[in-house]
Write an enzyme that holds these catalytic residues in place. Structure first.
Site, PDB file in Angstrom:
ATOM      1  N   ILE A 133       0.884  -1.157   0.000  1.00 45.62           N
ATOM      2  CA  ILE A 133       0.000   0.000   0.000  1.00 45.62           C
ATOM      3  C   ILE A 133       0.925   1.211   0.000  1.00 45.62           C
ATOM      4  O   ILE A 133       1.874   1.290   0.786  1.00 45.62           O
ATOM      5  CB  ILE A 133      -0.934  -0.016   1.232  1.00 45.62           C
ATOM      6  CG1 ILE A 133      -1.861   1.213   1.237  1.00 45.62           C
ATOM      7  CG2 ILE A 133      -0.174  -0.110   2.532  1.00 45.62           C
ATOM      8  CD1 ILE A 133      -2.905   1.184   2.352  1.00 45.62           C
ATOM      9  N   SER A 134       0.693   2.146  -0.910  1.00 45.98           N
ATOM     10  CA  SER A 134       1.592   3.293  -1.066  1.00 45.98           C
ATOM     11  C   SER A 134       1.562   4.204   0.159  1.00 45.98           C
ATOM     12  O   SER A 134       0.576   4.247   0.906  1.00 45.98           O
ATOM     13  CB  SER A 134       1.205   4.112  -2.296  1.00 45.98           C
ATOM     14  OG  SER A 134       1.383   3.371  -3.474  1.00 45.98           O
TER      15      SER A 134
END
Length: 231
Positions: A81-82
């Protein structure tokens, strides 16, 4: 006596959950103020979405305590997840409107799609890892995101049935910009995509489509997991 004990456990569980939600809300508020607004993000709709979407719901249980730190986190299947700032930056740069329809390539846990869904009319998102696609679909449904459609599949060719699209967001690093994604943009459409060699530095590229030309602008150096395709 047993029923009283069970009841008390339920009460403690409720208040424990309420306290945790309160703590997450405070952490999310600080995240927006320090990591996002403090680093130059000014778009009101982006800031509102980042302050509303519960990032801790999109990370594994054992990593929830890190959910609001400014860093990517693993979500399984060699995907991440960024970090919040990159999510906010990519969202802001697309200049989204409430009426927009957005195509996302790389659903992951569904966090970026949820942020987009708070801003636009509808989000169509494709994830090549079947397990992640199913988990994201179930998670988003449970969290009442009813304007997101998740599909498992290879995003390289986009989603022709949903074209033309106002904006495309690619959340995996590609060696080149897929022509199909440009084709599916409407005139005036925008795309944000990390581009560069898999073993080198990628550039976050903003693509703008007008009637007469396609323009490409490098925005910043970034690190993303590779854009994978079906063989």
């Amino acid at each position: 006596m047993k029923s009283i004990i069970i009841c008390m456990m339920g009460i403690f569980s409720f208040f424990g959950l309420a306290k945790a939600q309160e703590n997450y809300a405070a952490l999310r508020k600080a995240m927006v103020a320090i990591q996002i607004q403090g680093r130059g993000i000014t778009d009101p709709s982006t800031l509102a979405a980042m302050g509303t979407v519960e990032r801790h719901e999109f990370v594994p249980k054992d990593l929830k305590r890190y959910a609001y730190q400014d860093r990517p986190l693993p979500i399984g299947n060699e995907q991440t997840i960024s970090q919040p700032y990159i999510v906010a930056f990519m969202t802001e740069v697309l200049r989204l409107k409430k009426s927009d329809r957005v195509l996302e390539i790389g659903t992951g846990s569904g966090y970026q799609a949820a942020v987009l869904a708070k801003i636009v009319d509808s989000v169509y998102t494709i994830e090549i890892v079947d397990e992640l696609a199913l988990e994201a679909k179930e998670r988003l449904k449970a969290l009442d995101y009813d304007n997101i459609v998740v599909k498992a599949g290879d995003g390289y060719h986009g989603w022709p049935e949903k074209a033309p699209i106002d904006a495309v967001m690619v959340t995996a690093g590609a060696e080149e910009i897929p022509e199909a994604l440009i084709d599916q943009l409407k005139e005036g459409g925008r795309m944000i995509i990390p581009v560069g060699p898999h073993n080198g530095t990628r550039q976050l590229v903003l693509v703008t489509k007008t009637k007469n030309k396609i323009t490409k602008k490098n925005l910043m150096a970034v690190s993303f997991v590779p854009f994978t395709r079906d063989d």
